[in-house]
Design an enzyme around this catalytic site. Structure first.
Site, PDB file in Angstrom:
ATOM      1  N   GLU A  47       1.041  -1.162   0.050  1.00 33.03           N
ATOM      2  CA  GLU A  47      -0.012  -0.136  -0.085  1.00 33.03           C
ATOM      3  C   GLU A  47       0.917   1.392   0.096  1.00 33.03           C
ATOM      4  O   GLU A  47       1.889   1.523   0.836  1.00 33.03           O
ATOM      5  CB  GLU A  47      -0.918  -0.040   1.176  1.00 33.03           C
ATOM      6  CG  GLU A  47      -1.951  -1.209   1.350  1.00 33.03           C
ATOM      7  CD  GLU A  47      -2.723  -1.221   2.534  1.00 33.03           C
ATOM      8  OE1 GLU A  47      -3.312  -0.180   2.869  1.00 33.03           O
ATOM      9  OE2 GLU A  47      -2.476  -2.062   3.529  1.00 33.03           O
ATOM     10  N   ARG A  62       6.208 -13.474   8.965  1.00 29.33           N
ATOM     11  CA  ARG A  62       6.953 -12.209   8.496  1.00 29.33           C
ATOM     12  C   ARG A  62       8.159 -11.954   9.151  1.00 29.33           C
ATOM     13  O   ARG A  62       8.414 -12.755  10.111  1.00 29.33           O
ATOM     14  CB  ARG A  62       5.842 -11.065   9.034  1.00 29.33           C
ATOM     15  CG  ARG A  62       5.698 -10.962  10.245  1.00 29.33           C
ATOM     16  CD  ARG A  62       4.496  -9.998  10.757  1.00 29.33           C
ATOM     17  NE  ARG A  62       5.001  -8.504  10.084  1.00 29.33           N
ATOM     18  CZ  ARG A  62       4.338  -7.568  10.339  1.00 29.33           C
ATOM     19  NH1 ARG A  62       2.842  -7.474  10.493  1.00 29.33           N
ATOM     20  NH2 ARG A  62       4.819  -6.426   9.906  1.00 29.33           N
ATOM     21  N   LYS A  88       3.786   0.821  10.561  1.00 25.14           N
ATOM     22  CA  LYS A  88       3.678   2.135   9.791  1.00 25.14           C
ATOM     23  C   LYS A  88       2.960   3.206  10.773  1.00 25.14           C
ATOM     24  O   LYS A  88       3.606   4.399  10.762  1.00 25.14           O
ATOM     25  CB  LYS A  88       2.859   2.195   8.575  1.00 25.14           C
ATOM     26  CG  LYS A  88       3.702   1.204   7.383  1.00 25.14           C
ATOM     27  CD  LYS A  88       2.485   1.166   6.315  1.00 25.14           C
ATOM     28  CE  LYS A  88       3.383   0.423   5.127  1.00 25.14           C
ATOM     29  NZ  LYS A  88       2.291   0.539   3.875  1.00 25.14           N
TER      30      LYS A  88
END
Length: 581
Positions: A45, A276, A286
């Site tokens: 994104e 991850r 973020k």
């Protein structure tokens, strides 16, 4: 819904040492699934910059495609106009290229908005989606909880015609933000919370950086993600574990849409999850990273203390080291955290083989050689010493370093009263100057507070080759810079940005664990050959560590990593602890 990933995994005997994702691809190509095609995508994104966690996903997406003769797209899942911008798009494209990968194509989910809208109307017409007038709080409450039943929306049984009318009005901008959403009509009692009538579209009267003001409704990530995969012909949709519960929804959408009409092979893409990449003493959220930047705890997204790829690049991390690190930790099904020292060990190994050596003194202390000769004019003589550029790379050759009677040495290399096991310079003690002579301390000058400000030594001219003709040995070699030829630089040294192993675990706010002194700027001096280090390149400051020349501020060098392999020390400690248990 059955776990197809688990069901289709080849047995360990057939793995050939591959990870479970590559085993899936092997099985698919062997069965001619997707007509033998392999196509992946990296779908960030564009609402922030990439970080070290993304590096693992990038490496996996691109290398899996390459290993099986396929393609990997870079697709921007740009469905939220409030947080996305061309700045992040450009930054992500640059970071992927820097890491060493070239996408087959660059795509944007926003280019598929017409197709998403058409499919949304199709689901409405089939009674599989409806417009809900409840606000976000009511929708959340109605979904229930784990082990608690959900409650049907009072608008769930609207007619198809009314839902189509309202949805078209939403798209035309006739309703305010937050007044209505489009939801999939699945099962409010489903054990998987993601399947309890998820939201597909929200009203957003926002300008989109690519679509302008054309749209007033925007798809959610879950609605756009799988459909974007289908439009592009993705075969293997690789996601991190937090999307595991979303897989059933991913499949449900694709099962109810005519994706075969897109012209790809008959098989729909399917999602597979992997662990991850997380590091201790580090945050990759973020939201938290944005707070660090906006609240001026750091100096921007490329501050060398951050885990963003642009920050690691500025700090001097070689992309090859990051790729090797990601390959080493492998692909697993369970999340875990790795010590930053493990990543640093790969950085150090890469730089040890490639970085030129330079002598730099971080904390200068003057050393005067009292018996150094003078030239014909009575000035201290200048001599040039030959120094090796990189002992790991003979082809790097040597350089000439000016040597004179007044030098700078590091204050850490001298003690007025030497503690036990301190073998460097002290009164009456002899050491070797790197690429220079043996020197012996004969006197010390101090200021009114007793601080050492100048060290006097004599040198032995018979030790020009670094050895004493009488066979005497010294226990330490120290580095130096000629005072007359010294180049002033600023050296930035770094500690961990967060003190806690898991930032925020104690109070819930990671910023409570910020290290108060994570950066130190030092007025250092360097040998003249420091000028040969181009912006963005890394040199080993001998006996200190690896430093990267800043690409914006001349004379600023960021410490990349130190010389000591802390990961090796950690492993040794763990082995000792295991043996004791």
């Amino acid at each position: 819904m059955p776990d197809r990933t688990a069901a289709r995994s080849p047995s360990p005997d057939d793995s050939g040492g591959r990870d479970f994702i590559r085993n899936l691809v092997v099985a698919d190509t062997a069965s001619n699934r997707f007509e033998g095609r392999v196509q992946t995508r990296f779908p960030p994104e564009p609402n922030g910059y990439l970080h070290i966690g993304h590096a693992k996903a990038i490496c996996l997406d691109f290398t899996v495609a390459a290993e099986f003769g396929g393609h990997c797209f870079l697709r921007f899942d740009d469905t939220n106009p409030a947080t996305e911008s061309p700045e992040y798009v450009d930054g992500i494209i640059s970071d992927v290229a820097w890491l060493g990968f070239e996408p087959q194509e660059i795509r944007y989910a926003s280019d598929y908005f017409d197709q998403f809208y058409e499919w949304a109307e199709l689901l409405i017409s089939r009674g599989l989606a409806y417009v809900d007038d409840q606000d976000a709080e009511a929708i959340s409450a109605g979904r229930g909880g784990f082990g608690q039943p959900g409650t049907d929306s009072p608008f769930r049984d609207r007619s198809v015609s009314e839902n189509l009318r309202l949805f078209r009005e939403m798209a035309a901008g006739q309703h305010p933000e937050g007044s209505r959403v489009l939801r999939a009509r699945i099962d409010m009692q489903h054990e998987n919370m993601q399947m309890r009538d998820p939201v597909m579209y929200r009203i957003r009267h926002r300008h989109h950086y690519r679509q302008g003001d054309r749209w007033c409704i925007y798809p959610t990530y879950d609605w756009a993600h799988g459909q974007g995969d289908a439009v592009e012909g993705v075969t293997h949709s690789l996601c991190t574990l937090e999307f595991r519960d979303n897989r059933a929804l991913y499949d449900w959408y694709l099962e109810h849409l005519p994706t075969a009409q897109l012209g790809h092979d008959g098989d729909r893409p399917y999602q597979t999850e992997f662990a991850r990449l997380e590091l201790t003493h580090t945050v990759t959220s973020k939201r938290v990273l944005r707070r660090l930047v906006e609240d001026s705890h750091v100096e921007g997204w490329d501050d060398p203390r951050l885990p963003t790829l642009r920050a690691l690049r500025r700090r001097g991390y070689p992309p090859a080291a990051i790729r090797d690190f990601c390959s080493f930790i492998g692909v697993a099904r369970t999340n875990s955290r790795h010590a930053p020292e493990l990543l640093e060990s790969f950085v150090r190994a890469e730089l040890n083989a490639t970085a030129p050596r330079r002598m730099v003194v971080l904390r200068p202390l003057k050393l005067v050689i009292t018996n150094w000769p003078t030239d014909d004019d009575g000035n201290p003589a200048i001599e040039y010493r030959e120094a090796i550029n990189n002992p790991e790379d003979p082809s790097a050759g040597t350089r000439q370093v000016p040597f004179s009677g007044t030098l700078w040495i590091d204050e850490d290399d001298f003690r007025l009263e030497a503690p036990p096991k301190f073998f460097r310079l002290a009164p009456g003690r002899e050491v070797r100057l790197r690429a220079g002579y043996f020197v012996r301390c004969t006197d010390v000058m101090t200021d009114s507070d007793g601080n050492v400000v100048e060290v006097h030594c004599t040198y032995d001219p018979q030790t020009s080759d670094g050895q004493a003709p009488d066979g005497r040995k010294v226990k330490a070699t120290i580095h130096w810079v000629s005072e007359q030829h010294a180049v002033p630089i600023t050296a930035a040294t770094y500690e961990r940005l967060f003190d806690a192993e898991l930032p925020g675990e104690r109070t819930g706010d990671p910023l409570d664990d910020l290290h108060p002194d994570s950066r130190e700027l030092l007025d250092a001096v360097a040998e003249p050959a420091i000028a040969d280090i181009s912006p963005g390149d890394v040199a080993q400051f001998e006996r200190i560590g690896y430093f990267c020349a800043d690409d914006r501020h001349a004379g600023l060098f960021h410490r990349t990593v130190g010389l000591r392999d802390e990961w090796a020390n950690i492993q040794k400690r763990r082995q000792r602890q295991g043996a004791q248990r």
